[in-house]
Write a protein that holds these residues in place. Structure first.
Motif, PDB file in Angstrom:
ATOM      1  N   PRO A 141      -6.425  18.874 -29.555  1.00 39.33           N
ATOM      2  CA  PRO A 141      -7.544  17.931 -29.518  1.00 39.33           C
ATOM      3  C   PRO A 141      -7.472  17.030 -28.285  1.00 39.33           C
ATOM      4  N   PHE A 142      -8.617  16.807 -27.655  1.00 41.38           N
ATOM      5  CA  PHE A 142      -8.662  16.007 -26.439  1.00 41.38           C
ATOM      6  C   PHE A 142      -8.124  14.597 -26.681  1.00 41.38           C
ATOM      7  N   ALA A 143      -8.412  14.039 -27.836  1.00 36.88           N
ATOM      8  CA  ALA A 143      -7.973  12.672 -28.139  1.00 36.88           C
ATOM      9  C   ALA A 143      -6.467  12.566 -28.263  1.00 36.88           C
ATOM     10  N   GLU A 144      -5.791  13.672 -28.490  1.00 40.22           N
ATOM     11  CA  GLU A 144      -4.339  13.646 -28.589  1.00 40.22           C
ATOM     12  C   GLU A 144      -3.681  13.723 -27.223  1.00 40.22           C
ATOM     13  N   HIS A 145      -4.135  14.655 -26.373  1.00 38.93           N
ATOM     14  CA  HIS A 145      -3.447  14.831 -25.093  1.00 38.93           C
ATOM     15  C   HIS A 145      -4.017  13.944 -23.978  1.00 38.93           C
ATOM     16  N   SER A 146      -5.210  13.381 -24.187  1.00 36.73           N
ATOM     17  CA  SER A 146      -5.810  12.515 -23.152  1.00 36.73           C
ATOM     18  C   SER A 146      -6.485  11.316 -23.810  1.00 36.73           C
ATOM     19  N   ASN A 147      -5.677  10.544 -24.523  1.00 42.63           N
ATOM     20  CA  ASN A 147      -6.238   9.445 -25.304  1.00 42.63           C
ATOM     21  C   ASN A 147      -6.924   8.399 -24.441  1.00 42.63           C
ATOM     22  N   GLN A 148      -6.391   8.154 -23.257  1.00 39.68           N
ATOM     23  CA  GLN A 148      -6.982   7.140 -22.379  1.00 39.68           C
ATOM     24  C   GLN A 148      -8.397   7.525 -21.973  1.00 39.68           C
ATOM     25  N   LEU A 149      -8.589   8.772 -21.593  1.00 36.76           N
ATOM     26  CA  LEU A 149      -9.920   9.243 -21.233  1.00 36.76           C
ATOM     27  C   LEU A 149     -10.840   9.279 -22.442  1.00 36.76           C
ATOM     28  N   TRP A 150     -10.292   9.655 -23.578  1.00 37.12           N
ATOM     29  CA  TRP A 150     -11.094   9.687 -24.798  1.00 37.12           C
ATOM     30  C   TRP A 150     -11.605   8.284 -25.131  1.00 37.12           C
ATOM     31  N   SER A 151     -10.774   7.272 -24.917  1.00 32.86           N
ATOM     32  CA  SER A 151     -11.198   5.896 -25.153  1.00 32.86           C
ATOM     33  C   SER A 151     -12.318   5.488 -24.197  1.00 32.86           C
ATOM     34  N   ILE A 152     -12.211   5.923 -22.934  1.00 32.42           N
ATOM     35  CA  ILE A 152     -13.225   5.588 -21.944  1.00 32.42           C
ATOM     36  C   ILE A 152     -14.589   6.136 -22.348  1.00 32.42           C
ATOM     37  N   SER A 153     -14.611   7.239 -23.068  1.00 27.45           N
ATOM     38  CA  SER A 153     -15.889   7.836 -23.450  1.00 27.45           C
ATOM     39  C   SER A 153     -16.702   6.930 -24.359  1.00 27.45           C
ATOM     40  N   GLY A 154     -16.077   5.891 -24.903  1.00 28.26           N
ATOM     41  CA  GLY A 154     -16.802   4.975 -25.765  1.00 28.26           C
ATOM     42  C   GLY A 154     -17.485   3.837 -25.028  1.00 28.26           C
ATOM     43  N   VAL A 155     -17.239   3.692 -23.726  1.00 22.43           N
ATOM     44  CA  VAL A 155     -17.891   2.640 -22.948  1.00 22.43           C
ATOM     45  C   VAL A 155     -19.341   3.044 -22.701  1.00 22.43           C
ATOM     46  N   SER A 156     -20.247   2.075 -22.693  1.00 19.96           N
ATOM     47  CA  SER A 156     -21.679   2.398 -22.713  1.00 19.96           C
ATOM     48  C   SER A 156     -22.231   2.893 -21.394  1.00 19.96           C
ATOM     49  N   SER A 157     -21.647   2.510 -20.253  1.00 18.49           N
ATOM     50  CA  SER A 157     -22.258   2.881 -18.980  1.00 18.49           C
ATOM     51  C   SER A 157     -21.205   3.294 -17.958  1.00 18.49           C
ATOM     52  N   TRP A 158     -21.624   4.136 -17.023  1.00 13.58           N
ATOM     53  CA  TRP A 158     -20.755   4.556 -15.936  1.00 13.58           C
ATOM     54  C   TRP A 158     -20.457   3.383 -15.003  1.00 13.58           C
ATOM     55  N   THR A 159     -21.367   2.435 -14.941  1.00  9.81           N
ATOM     56  CA  THR A 159     -21.139   1.253 -14.119  1.00  9.81           C
ATOM     57  C   THR A 159     -19.874   0.529 -14.557  1.00  9.81           C
ATOM     58  N   LYS A 160     -19.741   0.296 -15.852  1.00 13.68           N
ATOM     59  CA  LYS A 160     -18.582  -0.418 -16.381  1.00 13.68           C
ATOM     60  C   LYS A 160     -17.315   0.433 -16.271  1.00 13.68           C
ATOM     61  N   ILE A 161     -17.446   1.721 -16.488  1.00 13.48           N
ATOM     62  CA  ILE A 161     -16.294   2.602 -16.345  1.00 13.48           C
ATOM     63  C   ILE A 161     -15.789   2.570 -14.903  1.00 13.48           C
ATOM     64  N   ASN A 162     -16.702   2.648 -13.950  1.00 15.16           N
ATOM     65  CA  ASN A 162     -16.325   2.649 -12.542  1.00 15.16           C
ATOM     66  C   ASN A 162     -15.597   1.362 -12.158  1.00 15.16           C
ATOM     67  N   GLY A 163     -16.151   0.229 -12.565  1.00 17.49           N
ATOM     68  CA  GLY A 163     -15.498  -1.042 -12.258  1.00 17.49           C
ATOM     69  C   GLY A 163     -14.134  -1.167 -12.910  1.00 17.49           C
ATOM     70  N   GLY A 164     -14.018  -0.713 -14.148  1.00 19.74           N
ATOM     71  CA  GLY A 164     -12.735  -0.769 -14.837  1.00 19.74           C
ATOM     72  C   GLY A 164     -11.696   0.136 -14.205  1.00 19.74           C
ATOM     73  N   LEU A 165     -12.115   1.318 -13.745  1.00 16.52           N
ATOM     74  CA  LEU A 165     -11.180   2.247 -13.117  1.00 16.52           C
ATOM     75  C   LEU A 165     -10.672   1.713 -11.781  1.00 16.52           C
ATOM     76  N   ILE A 166     -11.540   1.041 -11.030  1.00 16.76           N
ATOM     77  CA  ILE A 166     -11.106   0.453  -9.761  1.00 16.76           C
ATOM     78  C   ILE A 166     -10.028  -0.597 -10.009  1.00 16.76           C
ATOM     79  N   LYS A 167     -10.245  -1.461 -10.986  1.00 21.63           N
ATOM     80  CA  LYS A 167      -9.254  -2.486 -11.308  1.00 21.63           C
ATOM     81  C   LYS A 167      -7.966  -1.853 -11.832  1.00 21.63           C
ATOM     82  N   MET A 168      -8.114  -0.794 -12.629  1.00 20.27           N
ATOM     83  CA  MET A 168      -6.945  -0.092 -13.151  1.00 20.27           C
ATOM     84  C   MET A 168      -6.144   0.541 -12.012  1.00 20.27           C
TER      85      MET A 168
END
Length: 435
Positions: free
Chosen positions: A277-304
């Motif tokens: 299951p994707f949520a088992e081997h890539s939990n961090q990415l699976w969590s990101i899929s719950g964010v509402s917009s690519w804008t917020k994902i992009n900003g969060g990834l830059i800070k990360m």
């Protein structure tokens, strides 16, 4: 964000210097140096984080991030310049050398020693390969920038690959701008054509020679090998009318769009090398899929990326510095540009679709997302009872090698999720979203 991304290499650089004008500071009288490692102890990290090299590198990341915003790989590669094509041809030649150097039979499963043979070919021929790419008047830069190219494909001793090698290649690309070979108009193709070709080559090396990830943290890693394609890939998906953040988990979306967007290509590669299951081997990415917009994902990834890669000594200690990337302190008074992470959502860059087509595809996507989510939740009860509880319960990171990414759910992405909770039923698209 400003179109300027690189800064002058001397203290008298004019304010707001652009990619095209940076090259003018590296003329025929410029003295190039063979770069060396200068970050020797964790205490040296403060020097790095305040240096010209740090802000130039981060500024380059942000400039390409802006250039590829809303553009697919195919669209961003249109009308690529001759210079871009020459860099791609260099990568093609390195790819051919993989075919000429097949993996050997050996008892150990990982780290095929044939990689050392391939790597030696790279070292032996890199000067000539790079001289073939650059015009004669720029050949003086070859001894300096070739170091970044050679370090871009893995470690021949450990036979591993990670984000530190990715940094080397991005610095190599930035050097091509700084010496004036690549120009301002090449930025989009740099991300959509050159970098995607590099990713294909890196993945072929990883698969052919069973290269180990350098500093992997398993389920808590964003990815075992890469980080930047997730940043630039999420920018590509800004305001996409079909692919929402939850869409990268949907097989139909991956099959239809996977080859044309860096983020989706990364997911396809992960699915090809990992099972379960994707949520088992890539939990961090699976969590990101719950964010509402690519804008917020992009900003969060830059800070990360700043916190989990550029601020980690085991990664930065391997970076080399010469005349193009220096550890001289960045001073505002000198007129040098400070990299900014703020992003402004763009207008919708994709062709308009009929409402009936959109409605049909959205319904199919939503049904697939629900089905996928239910299946994953059943099989991952230990990690998916609540995404918020996973993100808040595991903090901090411990980098163990040169190319570590993240060892626990990022604080920055946790902040994004917190914003999601406070917004309630927020927009599912990128239009009008603010970072």
């Amino acid at each position: 964000m400003s179109e300027s991304f690189a800064v002058g290499i001397g203290p008298a650089a004019p304010r707001g210097r652009s990619a095209a004008s940076v090259a003018t500071t590296v003329g025929s009288d410029h003295v190039f140096e063979v770069p060396t490692k200068l970050i020797k102890t964790p205490a040296d990290m403060k020097i790095w984080e305040k240096s010209e090299a740090y802000f130039e590198f981060l500024g380059f990341i942000l400039a390409i991030n802006e250039a590829v915003k809303g553009k697919s790989n195919s669209r961003g590669s249109e009308n690529a310049s001759e210079e871009v094509q020459k860099v791609i041809e260099l990568l093609n030649k390195l790819d051919t050398k993989i075919d000429e150097t097949p993996a050997v039979q050996q008892p150990q499963r990982f780290g095929n020693v044939a990689f050392r043979t391939w790597y030696q070919k790279l070292r032996d021929e890199s000067l000539v390969l790079l001289q073939d790419v650059l015009p004669t008047e720029l050949n003086a830069a070859v001894p300096e920038i070739v170091s970044y190219l050679v370090e871009s494909f893995g470690n021949s001793t450990r036979i591993d690959y990670g984000t530190g090698h990715e940094i080397s290649f991005i610095m190599f690309l930035c050097c091509l701008y700084k010496i004036g070979f690549l120009k301002q108009h090449d930025k989009t193709a740099t991300g959509c054509a050159i970098f995607t070709r590099y990713l294909d080559l890196a993945r072929k090396l990883q698969k052919t020679y069973r290269m180990e990830p350098a500093g992997s943290h398993g389920v808590w890693s964003l990815d075992d090998y890469q980080f930047v394609p997730f940043i630039w890939g999420s920018s590509q998906l800004f305001a996409h009318p079909i692919i929402e953040p939850s869409g990268f988990l949907v097989p139909q979306i991956l099959n239809q769009y996977g080859e044309d967007f860096m983020f989706l290509t990364c997911i396809q590669y992960i699915n090809s090398v990992k099972s379960g299951p994707f949520a088992e081997h890539s939990n961090q990415l699976w969590s990101i899929s719950g964010v509402s917009s690519w804008t917020k994902i992009n900003g969060g990834l830059i800070k990360m990326y700043k916190a989990e890669v550029l601020s980690k000594f085991p990664v930065v200690q391997h970076i080399v510095f010469g005349s193009l990337f220096t550890l001289r302190p960045m001073e505002q008074s000198s007129g040098m540009m400070t990299a900014k992470t703020s992003m402004v959502p763009p207008p919708v860059p994709f062709p308009a679709r009929s409402s009936s087509t959109l409605g049909s595809m959205e319904r199919e996507s939503n049904e697939s997302v629900k089905s996928t989510s239910i299946e994953q939740k059943k099989s991952v009860s230990t990690v998916s009872s609540k995404r918020e509880s996973v993100q808040s319960s595991v903090k901090g990171s411990q980098v163990t090698d040169r190319s570590s990414v993240v060892s626990a759910p990022s604080e920055e992405m946790s902040k994004v999720s917190a914003e999601e909770k406070s917004e309630g039923s927020g927009s599912q698209g990128d239009n009008g979203a603010a970072n």
